[in-house]
Motif scaffolding. Sequence first.
Motif, PDB file in Angstrom:
ATOM      1  N   GLY C 212       0.956  -0.915   0.344  1.00  0.00           N
ATOM      2  CA  GLY C 212      -0.132  -0.073   0.056  1.00  0.00           C
ATOM      3  C   GLY C 212       1.032   1.544  -0.084  1.00  0.00           C
ATOM      4  O   GLY C 212       0.250   2.026  -0.140  1.00  0.00           O
ATOM      5  N   VAL C 213       1.579   1.558   1.192  1.00  0.00           N
ATOM      6  CA  VAL C 213       2.531   2.962   0.892  1.00  0.00           C
ATOM      7  C   VAL C 213       3.553   2.991  -0.263  1.00  0.00           C
ATOM      8  O   VAL C 213       3.191   3.810  -0.785  1.00  0.00           O
ATOM      9  CB  VAL C 213       3.912   2.728   2.033  1.00  0.00           C
ATOM     10  CG1 VAL C 213       4.778   3.110   1.781  1.00  0.00           C
ATOM     11  CG2 VAL C 213       2.995   2.530   3.619  1.00  0.00           C
ATOM     12  N   LEU C 214       4.009   1.262  -0.976  1.00  0.00           N
ATOM     13  CA  LEU C 214       4.550   1.670  -1.975  1.00  0.00           C
ATOM     14  C   LEU C 214       3.661   2.079  -3.660  1.00  0.00           C
ATOM     15  O   LEU C 214       3.874   3.540  -3.805  1.00  0.00           O
ATOM     16  CB  LEU C 214       4.837   0.241  -2.721  1.00  0.00           C
ATOM     17  CG  LEU C 214       5.831  -0.098  -3.521  1.00  0.00           C
ATOM     18  CD1 LEU C 214       7.200   0.752  -3.379  1.00  0.00           C
ATOM     19  CD2 LEU C 214       6.434  -1.642  -3.938  1.00  0.00           C
ATOM     20  N   LEU C 215       2.610   1.821  -3.734  1.00  0.00           N
ATOM     21  CA  LEU C 215       1.926   2.021  -4.094  1.00  0.00           C
ATOM     22  C   LEU C 215       1.219   3.492  -4.512  1.00  0.00           C
ATOM     23  O   LEU C 215       1.417   4.730  -5.230  1.00  0.00           O
ATOM     24  CB  LEU C 215       0.592   1.184  -4.413  1.00  0.00           C
ATOM     25  CG  LEU C 215       0.431   0.040  -5.102  1.00  0.00           C
ATOM     26  CD1 LEU C 215      -0.723  -0.635  -4.703  1.00  0.00           C
ATOM     27  CD2 LEU C 215       0.347   0.359  -6.669  1.00  0.00           C
ATOM     28  N   ARG C 216       1.226   3.929  -3.129  1.00  0.00           N
ATOM     29  CA  ARG C 216       0.473   5.083  -2.913  1.00  0.00           C
ATOM     30  C   ARG C 216       1.397   6.432  -3.024  1.00  0.00           C
ATOM     31  O   ARG C 216       1.072   7.399  -3.375  1.00  0.00           O
ATOM     32  CB  ARG C 216      -0.201   5.463  -1.024  1.00  0.00           C
ATOM     33  CG  ARG C 216      -1.245   5.034  -1.104  1.00  0.00           C
ATOM     34  CD  ARG C 216      -2.238   5.623  -1.603  1.00  0.00           C
ATOM     35  NE  ARG C 216      -2.343   6.960  -1.955  1.00  0.00           N
ATOM     36  CZ  ARG C 216      -1.967   7.623  -2.976  1.00  0.00           C
ATOM     37  NH1 ARG C 216      -2.127   7.057  -4.309  1.00  0.00           N
ATOM     38  NH2 ARG C 216      -2.286   9.447  -2.826  1.00  0.00           N
ATOM     39  N   PHE C 217       3.184   6.352  -2.421  1.00  0.00           N
ATOM     40  CA  PHE C 217       4.140   6.471  -3.246  1.00  0.00           C
ATOM     41  C   PHE C 217       4.143   6.799  -4.400  1.00  0.00           C
ATOM     42  O   PHE C 217       4.547   7.880  -4.460  1.00  0.00           O
ATOM     43  CB  PHE C 217       5.795   5.913  -2.586  1.00  0.00           C
ATOM     44  CG  PHE C 217       6.816   7.033  -2.224  1.00  0.00           C
ATOM     45  CD1 PHE C 217       6.978   8.371  -2.081  1.00  0.00           C
ATOM     46  CD2 PHE C 217       7.198   7.039  -3.681  1.00  0.00           C
ATOM     47  CE1 PHE C 217       7.804   8.372  -2.174  1.00  0.00           C
ATOM     48  CE2 PHE C 217       8.664   7.056  -3.857  1.00  0.00           C
ATOM     49  CZ  PHE C 217       8.957   8.447  -3.231  1.00  0.00           C
ATOM     50  N   MET C 218       4.353   6.279  -4.979  1.00  0.00           N
ATOM     51  CA  MET C 218       4.775   6.020  -6.660  1.00  0.00           C
ATOM     52  C   MET C 218       3.589   7.524  -6.563  1.00  0.00           C
ATOM     53  O   MET C 218       3.748   7.961  -7.516  1.00  0.00           O
ATOM     54  CB  MET C 218       4.680   4.750  -7.309  1.00  0.00           C
ATOM     55  CG  MET C 218       6.039   3.978  -7.156  1.00  0.00           C
ATOM     56  SD  MET C 218       6.093   2.729  -7.720  1.00  0.00           S
ATOM     57  CE  MET C 218       4.897   1.555  -7.820  1.00  0.00           C
ATOM     58  N   HIS C 219       1.983   6.877  -6.646  1.00  0.00           N
ATOM     59  CA  HIS C 219       1.230   7.320  -7.187  1.00  0.00           C
ATOM     60  C   HIS C 219       1.433   8.600  -6.952  1.00  0.00           C
ATOM     61  O   HIS C 219       0.822   9.965  -7.476  1.00  0.00           O
ATOM     62  CB  HIS C 219      -0.418   7.624  -6.519  1.00  0.00           C
ATOM     63  CG  HIS C 219      -1.176   6.131  -7.399  1.00  0.00           C
ATOM     64  ND1 HIS C 219      -1.362   4.924  -7.144  1.00  0.00           N
ATOM     65  CD2 HIS C 219      -1.860   6.439  -8.907  1.00  0.00           C
ATOM     66  CE1 HIS C 219      -2.754   4.981  -7.760  1.00  0.00           C
ATOM     67  NE2 HIS C 219      -2.268   5.415  -8.905  1.00  0.00           N
ATOM     68  N   SER C 220       1.825   9.286  -5.362  1.00  0.00           N
ATOM     69  CA  SER C 220       1.578  11.030  -5.453  1.00  0.00           C
ATOM     70  C   SER C 220       2.225  11.735  -6.009  1.00  0.00           C
ATOM     71  O   SER C 220       2.499  12.876  -5.616  1.00  0.00           O
ATOM     72  CB  SER C 220       1.405  10.479  -3.246  1.00  0.00           C
ATOM     73  OG  SER C 220       2.081  10.186  -3.011  1.00  0.00           O
ATOM     74  N   PHE C 221       3.637  10.710  -5.788  1.00  0.00           N
ATOM     75  CA  PHE C 221       5.577  11.268  -6.263  1.00  0.00           C
ATOM     76  C   PHE C 221       4.673  11.454  -7.992  1.00  0.00           C
ATOM     77  O   PHE C 221       4.953  12.479  -8.245  1.00  0.00           O
ATOM     78  CB  PHE C 221       5.885  10.336  -6.377  1.00  0.00           C
ATOM     79  CG  PHE C 221       7.216  11.061  -6.326  1.00  0.00           C
ATOM     80  CD1 PHE C 221       8.108  11.404  -4.995  1.00  0.00           C
ATOM     81  CD2 PHE C 221       8.379  11.351  -6.819  1.00  0.00           C
ATOM     82  CE1 PHE C 221       9.195  12.366  -4.239  1.00  0.00           C
ATOM     83  CE2 PHE C 221       9.828  11.980  -6.929  1.00  0.00           C
ATOM     84  CZ  PHE C 221       9.894  12.439  -5.621  1.00  0.00           C
ATOM     85  N   MET C 222       3.738  11.283  -8.140  1.00  0.00           N
ATOM     86  CA  MET C 222       3.164  11.400 -10.517  1.00  0.00           C
ATOM     87  C   MET C 222       2.681  12.753 -10.105  1.00  0.00           C
ATOM     88  O   MET C 222       1.570  12.702 -10.714  1.00  0.00           O
ATOM     89  CB  MET C 222       3.114  10.392 -10.832  1.00  0.00           C
ATOM     90  CG  MET C 222       4.532   9.342 -11.560  1.00  0.00           C
ATOM     91  SD  MET C 222       5.040   7.524 -11.785  1.00  0.00           S
ATOM     92  CE  MET C 222       3.574   7.023 -10.826  1.00  0.00           C
ATOM     93  N   ILE C 223       2.199  13.091  -8.907  1.00  0.00           N
ATOM     94  CA  ILE C 223       0.099  13.575  -9.087  1.00  0.00           C
ATOM     95  C   ILE C 223       0.272  14.633 -10.041  1.00  0.00           C
ATOM     96  O   ILE C 223       1.698  15.405 -10.100  1.00  0.00           O
ATOM     97  CB  ILE C 223      -0.367  14.024  -7.592  1.00  0.00           C
ATOM     98  CG1 ILE C 223      -1.336  14.169  -7.454  1.00  0.00           C
ATOM     99  CG2 ILE C 223       0.649  14.926  -7.354  1.00  0.00           C
ATOM    100  CD1 ILE C 223      -1.814  14.870  -6.754  1.00  0.00           C
TER     101      ILE C 223
END
Lengths: 366, 362, 297
Positions: C212-223
Amino acid sequence: MAEIMLKALAHTYVSNPQSPADYAIREMTHVWHQGGAYALLGPSGCGKSTLLNIISGLLQPSDGDVVFDSRIVNELPPEERNIAQVFQFPVIYDTMTVFDNLAFPLRNIRTPEAKVRERVAEVADILDLVPLLRRKAKNLTADEKQKVSMGRGLVRDDVSAILFDEPLTVIDPQLKWKLRRKLKEIHERFNITMIYVTHDQLEASTFAEKIAVMYEGQVVQFGTPRELFEKPAHTFVGFFIGSPGMNFLEMTVTESGLSFGKLPIPVDPRLLELAHRSGSNNVKLGIRPEFVEVHEEVGSNTLSVKVEDIQDLGTYSILSFRLNGVSLKARLGEEHAIRGEYAHVRFPEASTHLYIDECRVEVGND
Amino acid sequence: MSLILENIDHVVNGATHIEGIDLELAPGSFNVLLGRTLAGKTTLMRLMAGLEPPTRGRVLMNGEDVTGVSVRRRNVSMVYQQFINYPSLTVFDNIASPLKLARVPKAEVTRRVRETAEMLHIEHLLDRYPQELSGGQQQRTAMGRALVKDADLILFDEPLVNLDYKLREEFRQELRELFRMRNCIAVYATTEPNEALALGGHTAVLHEGRLLQYGRTEDVYHRPGNILTAEMFSEPPINVVPGLVSGAEVTFDKSVHFRLNEDLRSLPPGQYSFGVRPSHVGLAPQSADDLELQVRVDLAEISGSETFLHVSNELFHLVLHLAGVHEFAVDEPIKVYFPTHKLYAFDHNGSVVHIPPRLGSL
Amino acid sequence: MTKVQNNRAWLLILPMLVLVAFSAIIPLMTVVNYSVQDVFDANTRFFTGTEWFETMLNDSALQAALLRQFAFSMTILAIEVPLGIGIALLMPKRGWQASAVLILITLPLLIPWNVVGSIWQIFTRGDIGLMGWGIRELGYSYNITRNPVDAWATIILMDVWHWTPLIALLCYSGLRAIPEAYYQAARIDRASRWAVFRYIQLPKLTNVLVIGVLLRFMHSFMIYAEPFVLTGGGPGSSTTFLSQSLTTMAIGQQDLGPSAAFSLIYFLIILLVSWVFYTAIMNMQKDDATGGHRHDA
């Protein structure tokens, strides 16, 4: 310390039960004495898990009472019943060390740390867990984990009963007997009532002083391992205990005696009297394969039977034969060979049992 | 159909799972693969089925090299530990599934499914779904699927471990009868020596990826070629006691002496391991040359109709296999009798050098 | 014989290699190509070496965007992870309520990024938006186009609303996988609610949480889409995140070289952080393997 009594207890999962078949547990009254080692043995679906959950407090019985030392505990949740439970699969706290696992129940009730250390050391010593105390519980083998979960039950002073739910399922076969011995040692050392639930006759008979055999929601016999073997009180016990199980011959009751097909079966006149009085036509003669006499030659009172199969099981063989269209078994000693197509068998009267409506009858117990 | 494995090795990521296995399975034979967990039973079955190609060696079916031929192109079926059925299909459709895949005409599908179901005593359950069945019935359904297609090779991977022992007894008996009449090769993996004996046929004993011995089940049991086979193929395991032979005497652990039995006199002096079956050690002397040992009870394991008695003293740990129920307290002192004329002898390599004669054998 | 077949097997993955080449390697090499050149027109280009990279790393606007980006990602992780766990713990375990709650929770996940931006843009307007109007009624002069704090808070709120359900769903499935016996044992051991969470639920959730953290990090970093639609990166550049700076540079100003160099730096950062997470997962599973049950070979 507790004596556990089940008083007129019954349980059903159906909201409006109609027949006895709707009950997972049929009405029973049963006492487990303080400090005894007991087993609850039966095939899957016989109600033993339901009964275990009722004793541990995870389930409330629909009828009757669970009594711990004359106190009705029906309403009490597991944590207030002073019992411990060891499950089929080891339940341990992964992130804690073995020490912390064992200390957990004590710390939860705010035991002073010095006392915690003392109790944990004592229990770890009995269970041979001392060298592992600093290890993370996650990295233990299955048998070590099972010992840890048992240890969590033993550290508490107030535990009066330990329930075991098939605790050796995940243990390597080579290690099982060592853990069985450990269980017996613990039972002798602590004055704790232990109830061991299993479907395996070896587990039950090795551990328990007395075994309750369950079948279709009822305890059909409560006895020592020897009694279950030598005097099975119910046809199910005869079938379920022993490998292979008991042979049963369906009897025809006539005025003059009992017969199996056309074959007259000699029987104590008092037993015949009981059969007559019951008026039942469900009368069976039971004999364990171990007690069937097998000869190569015709002898007095022997019956000639056709040999169907001989299974060499190494230390003994199992002879399958046919009599009146019914397949029966006899156990042959290692040095006992049957070479011909026919064998001559005898059912010694002292080793046969008479069952009326599936229950064993005995002279003098009427 | 015959199946031949020729000098098979299997190496996965540098770890050898199977080493140098030569095995020839006769047409219509029932074969048990006996070995502890991690002995390589499952791997060997996967190689036989063609689910994986071996790292080295050849697999011959009916004399034809099928090494590397995919399982799809071999006529193989498999039954697993878990009860594997299609949950959304009825028992009938489950059993029929391999036939439907092979486009067998409908009437024949019905006939063969009914026949198979009858053989397995599940003909009354054909309309049910797997989740409505007991464990035993689910496994019967899975076996039905394996049996219906007349495979050349049927593999059973510990199919009974998840069943109660009474059901296991029943299944073993049935399998024994079922395969007596079939013309395919059956291979059955198990960890339990008693299961191998109950199934009969032939047995291959596996240990750490190697084949220790193969032969008729009774022969392998009664005439083990080496100490490992004797240990693997015995439940409880055979008792092994080291002893020094000098002249006409054996010394166990420097202090227990006894005169060598006549049939052991031919052994050259030296160090041996002596094996004795748990069922041959008794609570009463059976013959004049039995050795009396004072021991303590470690545990009496009772299996309903039999007792496995673990005993020990400073030198020995022995297991006795007794008929009937015998209750003993832990640490109770007792005497047991060690039959000096029923010893297996193994040399320092573990190879058998003496097998006791069997009374009553054919 | 087996060897021949193994070689043939290599041929079978050739189409896959071609596909990967077209979808990943060729575009990436194009970017690498641009990042080391200065392109004037179709025929005039100079090799610049690492010059663009140096420029980019020293660009204060981009440095600010990078910091802002890290601040944003860390903030939403710090909020969404505990909140997601909390929601998962409170969700009903069975019955129709469980299904109903699952559907409700999943709803925000089904809305496309730019639509989320639009919804919140309307939602936060002072005149017709329920939230914007509500906050103003409470006496706070809420304005996301003027006040950077308001803009930040709103973007974080929006992301929390949009993505917490993902964490909650992952944790919910993780919690469902814990055998009942663990809870029973804990009751018998008289463990408190907190101890059950700390010693049973949290350890069993670690694996799903890392994912979850991995997905959210990548996602939010590319927001990109949501803040772009909501605030346009403003006020000023207070909510201009990395991807938006990059887009402005590449498309708005046609600075292909610098933006290519920057793309690569951006890519490497995500790769690096993901690698750290991946290693963490792998190590965790290694621990499991030594403790787990053995299987027959």
